[in-house]
Design a protein around this motif. Structure first.
Motif, PDB file in Angstrom:
ATOM      1  N   UNK A  34      38.537  36.680  45.895  1.00  0.00           N
ATOM      2  CA  UNK A  34      38.855  36.552  44.470  1.00  0.00           C
ATOM      3  C   UNK A  34      39.558  35.229  44.225  1.00  0.00           C
ATOM      4  N   UNK A  35      39.553  34.821  42.959  1.00  0.00           N
ATOM      5  CA  UNK A  35      40.320  33.662  42.487  1.00  0.00           C
ATOM      6  C   UNK A  35      40.537  33.836  40.988  1.00  0.00           C
ATOM      7  N   UNK A  36      41.539  33.130  40.470  1.00  0.00           N
ATOM      8  CA  UNK A  36      41.834  33.240  39.043  1.00  0.00           C
ATOM      9  C   UNK A  36      42.396  31.921  38.531  1.00  0.00           C
ATOM     10  N   UNK A  37      42.402  31.799  37.206  1.00  0.00           N
ATOM     11  CA  UNK A  37      42.926  30.598  36.578  1.00  0.00           C
ATOM     12  C   UNK A  37      42.018  30.112  35.479  1.00  0.00           C
ATOM     13  N   UNK A  38      42.591  29.317  34.569  1.00  0.00           N
ATOM     14  CA  UNK A  38      41.836  28.721  33.485  1.00  0.00           C
ATOM     15  C   UNK A  38      41.188  29.772  32.585  1.00  0.00           C
ATOM     16  N   UNK A  39      41.850  30.974  32.453  1.00  0.00           N
ATOM     17  CA  UNK A  39      41.365  31.992  31.539  1.00  0.00           C
ATOM     18  C   UNK A  39      40.233  32.850  32.069  1.00  0.00           C
ATOM     19  N   UNK A  40      40.111  32.926  33.402  1.00  0.00           N
ATOM     20  CA  UNK A  40      39.015  33.734  33.957  1.00  0.00           C
ATOM     21  C   UNK A  40      39.394  34.218  35.355  1.00  0.00           C
ATOM     22  N   UNK A  41      38.741  35.284  35.753  1.00  0.00           N
ATOM     23  CA  UNK A  41      38.879  35.804  37.115  1.00  0.00           C
ATOM     24  C   UNK A  41      37.498  35.801  37.760  1.00  0.00           C
ATOM     25  N   UNK A  42      37.470  35.309  39.019  1.00  0.00           N
ATOM     26  CA  UNK A  42      36.201  35.117  39.723  1.00  0.00           C
ATOM     27  C   UNK A  42      36.205  36.002  40.969  1.00  0.00           C
ATOM     28  N   UNK A  43      35.116  36.714  41.161  1.00  0.00           N
ATOM     29  CA  UNK A  43      34.977  37.618  42.307  1.00  0.00           C
ATOM     30  C   UNK A  43      33.707  37.274  43.064  1.00  0.00           C
ATOM     31  N   UNK A  44      33.798  37.261  44.404  1.00  0.00           N
ATOM     32  CA  UNK A  44      32.629  37.071  45.263  1.00  0.00           C
ATOM     33  C   UNK A  44      32.354  38.348  46.062  1.00  0.00           C
ATOM     34  N   UNK A  45      31.086  38.599  46.319  1.00  0.00           N
ATOM     35  CA  UNK A  45      30.764  39.846  47.040  1.00  0.00           C
ATOM     36  C   UNK A  45      30.013  39.542  48.328  1.00  0.00           C
ATOM     37  N   UNK A  46      29.689  40.590  49.032  1.00  0.00           N
ATOM     38  CA  UNK A  46      29.018  40.443  50.337  1.00  0.00           C
ATOM     39  C   UNK A  46      27.565  40.038  50.199  1.00  0.00           C
ATOM     40  N   UNK A  47      27.028  40.092  48.983  1.00  0.00           N
ATOM     41  CA  UNK A  47      25.636  39.705  48.778  1.00  0.00           C
ATOM     42  C   UNK A  47      25.475  38.277  48.353  1.00  0.00           C
TER      43      UNK A  47
END
Length: 911
Positions: A34-47
């Protein structure tokens, strides 16, 4: 370490805004990073997919890698984020995404792809950590074999980048666990940790490396702080949290627990550890049991204020903690998303107040820049300590309120004699901060004197240079308490000259030091103080005081500055008359003082009081000396009177001379005042005949009536009748008295005889007869002239006038018509006459005007009766004065308005 635990965050499980059910959009994604900042949250998955959550309703998903997404790194100051994942050939790739540039589908644009390989032909290794500099010119990549590679160059452009290995590990099994860039001025440091050590690498041409610690940490157990902790590098171990700068280890906080990961958020250190809220031993025992590691404890530490802001336990595994939209979001393995909202500062403070945790409240308010409420906290804390009897602690808090809290609120609490020490501390702090007034100064000095704290009093008065207080109040208090030394020190230090001299003379009677002090003052200040204290100094030190006054009234130079360079200015001195009153019962010294002033100021006009006083001093000595000494003293006084610059009061000097029978002075003053009659009377009173005659001779021209007065005097005595003839001679020469008055004056004397005035009377009668004959001749002539003029006027009025003039009286040419004839027998060409003389003969005009002006002047003087009587009284020949004014028409009756008489010369006949 035992820190207090608070509940400063509100726990809320997020719900889907559309269904009002628990938020489950992330439940089945298999989030790996995961990561966050600049008004958004970003998620990465195993695919290999990315899921961007811009709000609870909007989620964008797109493919990023062929396989798994391992890391996501979001830049804090730019809308750029990096992802690390595996492609189909298992090669780790770094992809740079730009959210400012989006595709039609709303996904970020792929700006660049970088192969995460180790240069130098080393075998491929798994990426364990990644970090990017905020200037977007550097990326640091840590690998499982312990190697760290820095990629330099713009991270958003597909240009040739420089890959440089900045760290390698020789020990097998050691891998990189954390990376972070730290900027110190112009220098950039790469902070890195492995499972075995912590390092600081200066990014430069040589990349020097410093080992900061020989202990390492697990993966995800490192982070970078923000400005509140000076951008330090933090690692978490089971026993503690360690902070590092680029030079070495900083602070350390011991908190046991098997940490899973740590994050930093607005001054808080967020830690997620395995197990519940038990100790590290309990967590270890739970870990030994199957499934116990699914239970995790989230703790939020306030590092600056040293308390636990929030702590809770989750039964499900915590994947990450994100900070966005002003809140913390905890992502759990079961897909739930928990929001933690921080309480506002006021709510936190109220909680701390209820628990009487004022030091913590103060620290919290300072860290939150809660300046408006900080004074209230200090006040409440002080009140709390005061109620508990901790007066020292209370006064320390009240001191912090100076400038905002009314001092009287604190002073009233500590007026008890047993708390005078605390009150003294508070009052001193008031002065140090420049908030004290005169009353506070008085109270503080009273405290010092009651405590007999001489050392503190000395420090307050002498040593402390930056204190602000009312100086005069301090001097008064010290003086009243008989601390004269301190009062004098204050007065001298702050140049309160009047107070210094008042204490020295009125309290200590120290005239010597006072006179020495005055001699070092400036002219204006010395003058004022000598006026005030000169009398007392003169009574004790007459010689020294007279010397100082002499200097003050001549050319003042403060003592100690004689050798200093003097500016070219006029001498500074004051009028000596201001200090005469100082010399009470000191006639000798006053005489010396005034004589010196007169000698010094020859070119200046001193005040008349100076000369009056000195003259009085001289004359007062005459009555107490022998005849021989009297001559010398009278000579000295007469010299003073005759000084050209002497500006004494003439009347005052005359009275003094008469009081002391100072004959020479009396006569000089009479003469200087022009009182010649008084001089004559003085000599008459002393029957000094020669001096009477001498006076008349010397001053008779200025005042001729002196002879008249002398005549009456000499006629009154038989022994001086011989002077009568000489007096009559002067009276006759100056026509001072009519003969009849002379006869009447001498007739009253029983000693004067006819023989004394025979020659005078005969001579006067002869002169009168001559004058009568002369007047009769003039009368006869005037009568004849008048008769002729009447005949001419009668002829002009009754008979015709024949003009026989043949030439023009101006141009002397033959007379031709048109011509103008005047009755005065002058004729002119009409062209020769100006307009001004159209009706008047230009030749006779000047004489005619003289006659007219004389007549006009006579008419103007007909009303001068006062002038007539005055002149008649002064004149010796009154008859001639009456005749003159009779001729002017003073005694004539007022004329009625009559037509003007015919003036022959002004009438013109034109032919």
């Amino acid at each position: 370490m035992s820190w207090r635990v608070f509940k400063f965050f509100d726990f809320e499980e997020l719900k889907d805004p559309d269904t009002n059910q628990p938020f489950d959009k992330l439940k089945d994604l298999g989030v790996t990073c995961c990561a966050c900042g600049r008004g958004q949250m970003i998620f990465g998955d195993a695919g290999g997919n990315l899921h961007i959550l811009t709000s609870l309703r909007d989620i964008i998903s797109f493919a990023c890698f062929a396989l798994r997404v391992h890391f996501i790194y979001q830049l804090k100051q730019r809308n750029i984020f990096l992802t690390v994942g595996d492609d189909e050939d298992l090669t780790p790739l770094i992809r740079v995404w730009n959210f400012d540039k989006r595709t039609k589908e709303g996904t970020p644009t792929l700006a660049r792809t970088i192969r995460a390989v180790i240069p130098g032909g080393k075998p491929q290794s798994t990426v364990m950590a990644i970090s990017a500099h905020e200037n977007m010119n550097m990326i640091a990549v840590g690998f499982k074999d312990g190697t760290v590679v820095v990629i330099r160059g713009n991270i958003t452009r597909d240009r040739s980048s420089r890959h440089r290995v900045v760290h390698t590990e020789e020990t097998p099994g050691v891998y990189v666990t954390g990376l972070g860039f730290r900027q110190v001025g112009q220098q950039t440091y790469l902070m890195m940790s492995t499972t075995a050590a912590v390092y600081s690498i200066l990014i430069s041409d040589s990349d020097p490396k410093t080992q900061l610690d020989s202990i390492g940490n697990d993966l995800h157990c490192s982070t970078m702080t923000d400005h509140t902790q000076d951008h330090k590098f933090v690692i978490a171990r089971s026993e503690a949290f360690y902070f590092y700068t680029s030079e070495g280890r900083a602070q350390c906080f011991a908190f046991e627990g098997d940490k899973f990961f740590i994050r930093w958020y607005r001054g808080y250190l967020i830690s997620v550890a395995y197990g519940g809220r038990g100790s590290g031993a309990r967590a270890a025992s739970l870990a030994a049991q199957g499934g116990a590691r699914e239970s995790m404890t989230l703790s939020i530490y306030d590092i600056q204020n040293q308390f636990v802001a929030y702590q809770t336990t989750f039964s499900s595994r915590v994947i990450d903690v994100l900070s966005e939209w002003g809140s913390l979001y905890v992502l759990l393995k079961d897909g739930r998303l928990i929001r933690l909202d921080e309480n506002d500062t006021k709510t936190k403070l109220e909680t701390l107040f209820k628990k009487n945790l004022y030091p913590t409240a103060i620290s919290l308010a300072k860290s939150q820049a809660y300046n408006d409420g900080l004074i209230d906290i200090f006040t409440q804390y002080g009140d709390h300590l005061y109620s508990k009897g901790d007066y020292d602690g209370a006064i320390a808090q009240y001191i912090l309120t100076i400038g905002r809290l009314e001092p009287s609120y604190v002073i009233r609490k500590f007026l008890d004699a047993q708390r005078i020490h605390n009150l003294t501390d508070y009052l001193k702090a008031l002065h140090e901060k420049g908030e004290a007034n005169a009353d506070h100064t008085t109270l503080l000095l009273n405290c010092y004197t009651k405590l007999k704290a001489i050392d503190q009093l000395d420090k307050f008065i002498v040593e402390d240079q930056n204190l602000t207080f009312d100086v005069e109040t301090a001097i008064k208090v010290c003086r009243q308490a008989n601390y004269h030394r301190h009062a004098l020190a204050l007065a001298k230090k702050y140049q309160r000259h009047d107070w210094y001299l008042r204490i020295q003379l009125e309290d200590l009677g120290n005239c010597v030091d006072s006179l020495e002090y005055i001699s070092r003052l400036s002219f204006k200040v010395a003058e004022v103080n000598m006026r005030k204290y000169g009398k007392q100094l003169m009574s004790e030190l007459p010689e020294e005081t007279t010397k100082l006054l002499t200097s003050l009234c001549t050319d003042w130079i403060p003592r100690g500055t004689e050798n200093a360079p003097q500016t070219m200015t006029s001498p500074v001195w004051c009028s000596p008359d201001q200090f005469i009153r100082v010399f009470v019962n000191r006639k000798q010294h006053l005489t010396q003082f005034l004589e010196q002033q007169i000698r010094t100021h020859k070119d200046h006009h001193l005040h008349q009081v100076v000369y009056n006083t000195l003259l009085e001093l001289y004359l007062s000595e005459i009555g107490h000396c022998t005849p021989g000494e009297r001559v010398g003293k009278e000579s000295r006084a007469l010299q003073l009177l005759k000084r050209p610059e002497a500006s004494y009061d003439l009347d005052h000097a005359l009275v003094l001379a008469q009081m002391h029978d100072f004959r020479a002075g009396i006569l000089y003053l009479y003469e200087r005042a022009g009182l010649f009659h008084q001089i004559l009377l003085y000599h008459m009173e002393h029957n000094d005949y020669e001096q009477v005659m001498d006076t008349c001779k010397r001053h008779g021209r200025k005042d001729p009536n002196l002879w008249v007065q002398a005549l009456s005097y000499f006629a009154s005595g038989e022994e001086c009748k011989g002077k009568i003839s000489e007096v009559l001679q002067h009276i006759e020469e100056n026509h001072l008295m009519p003969p009849l008055m002379v006869v009447q004056t001498l007739a009253e004397s029983q000693y004067a005889t006819l023989s004394d005035i025979k020659s005078y009377i005969v001579k006067h009668l002869k002169e009168e007869n001559d004058q009568i004959a002369k007047d009769e001749h003039h009368i006869k002539q005037y009568r004849e002239d008048t008769a002729k003029m009447r005949d001419q006027i009668r002829d002009l009025q009754k008979s015709a006038k024949i003009f026989q003039v043949m030439k023009c009286s101006l141009c002397k040419r033959g007379l031709s018509l048109p011509a103008v004839h005047f009755l005065c027998q002058h004729s002119f060409h009409q062209g020769c006459l100006d307009d001004e003389f159209e009706n008047e003969c230009p030749i006779c005009a000047r004489d005619n005007r003289k006659v007219l002006d004389f007549i006009q002047r006579q008419e103007q003087t007909t009303d001068l009766h006062e002038q007539f009587h005055s002149q008649l009284q002064r004149s010796a020949d009154g008859f001639s004065v009456v005749a003159e004014y009779f001729g002017r028409g003073v005694f004539s009756k007022p004329k009625s308005d009559q037509p003007q008489s015919h003036k022959p010369s002004r009438e013109a006949a034109r032919i």
